[in-house]
Motif scaffolding. Structure first.
Motif, mmCIF file in Angstrom:
data_model
loop_
_atom_site.group_PDB
_atom_site.id
_atom_site.type_symbol
_atom_site.label_atom_id
_atom_site.label_comp_id
_atom_site.label_asym_id
_atom_site.label_seq_id
_atom_site.Cartn_x
_atom_site.Cartn_y
_atom_site.Cartn_z
ATOM 1 N N GLY A 101 0.835 -1.195 0.000
ATOM 2 C CA GLY A 101 0.000 0.000 0.000
ATOM 3 C C GLY A 101 0.866 1.240 0.000
ATOM 4 N N PHE A 102 0.356 2.318 -0.559
ATOM 5 C CA PHE A 102 1.173 3.534 -0.696
ATOM 6 C C PHE A 102 0.266 4.747 -0.707
ATOM 7 N N ARG A 103 0.545 5.718 0.166
ATOM 8 C CA ARG A 103 -0.256 6.930 0.237
ATOM 9 C C ARG A 103 0.644 8.131 0.528
ATOM 10 N N VAL A 104 0.305 9.255 -0.063
ATOM 11 C CA VAL A 104 0.962 10.522 0.263
ATOM 12 C C VAL A 104 -0.074 11.397 0.947
ATOM 13 N N LYS A 105 0.275 11.912 2.117
ATOM 14 C CA LYS A 105 -0.681 12.679 2.906
ATOM 15 C C LYS A 105 -0.008 13.949 3.409
#
Length: 204
Positions: A101-105
């Motif tokens: 999984g990969f997210r930029v926040k």
């Protein structure tokens, strides 16, 4: 100048831990773009490497404190170089996302992550986090042993394409094109057989 911080624990025994994926990422960035060698800076309580990506000066930081004291190094570097929180991106492991999984926040809570908690305590919550999913065990009591365990050969099936895509497309992050950066990494993971949420797609 931008500051990219990788979170992890110092020492060879932790090098391939899931908790050290932030270190792994910034090491890969330094290698791909031929940054100056890593140097220990006791003043900043960390190791620094400097270079240029797409014409933008970049500083990489690996705190030399343990994870739960990472904020000291981040605050020291930001203050000394007069950087803003908007110049900061932190790469870290995320147990609330599945492996791959990969997210930029841009901001948010620390969700129990000790490294983020230390940084937030020192500079506040408004900084970019690059969340790299490592999954979590079923039982909460096993979390510490899990994140301090090494990546497995199976993990490498998603970790290698993720590292390649992050380093290849990090210029998008520098230009504040967070969604495009995230999508590029998702595409690379999908090509490797992982769905958009990081879980392995069933065979067709």
């Amino acid at each position: 100048m931008r500051l990219f911080v990788g979170l992890g624990n110092p020492g060879a025994q932790y090098r391939l831990n899931r908790h050290n994926v932030g270190f792994i990422i910034v090491d890969a960035i330094a290698e791909r773009y031929h940054f100056n060698p890593w140097r220990k800076h006791p003043r900043f309580e960390g190791e620094l490497a400097t270079g240029v990506i797409d014409g933008e000066p970049i500083m990489l930081l690996k705190p030399s404190t343990y994870m739960n004291a990472s904020g000291y190094a981040v605050l020291s570097v930001l203050s000394f170089y007069k950087l803003h929180r908007s110049d900061l991106s932190v790469f870290h492991d995320e147990i609330e996302l599945p492996p791959g999984g990969f997210r930029v926040k841009a901001d948010g809570t620390d969700a129990g992550h000790n490294g983020l908690g230390s940084i937030t305590e020192k500079i506040g919550p408004d900084y970019r986090r690059v969340r790299i999913g490592v999954g979590r065990p079923i039982h909460k009591s096993q979390v510490e042993g899990y994140v301090l365990g090494d990546f497995t050969p199976l993990d490498m099936e998603w970790l290698r394409p993720m590292i390649n895509s992050v380093t290849e497309n990090v210029g998008l992050l520098i230009r504040n094109q967070d969604s495009s950066f995230q999508n590029k990494v998702h595409i690379a993971l999908q090509a490797a057989g992982f769905g958009k949420r990081g879980n392995r797609r069933p065979p067709t």
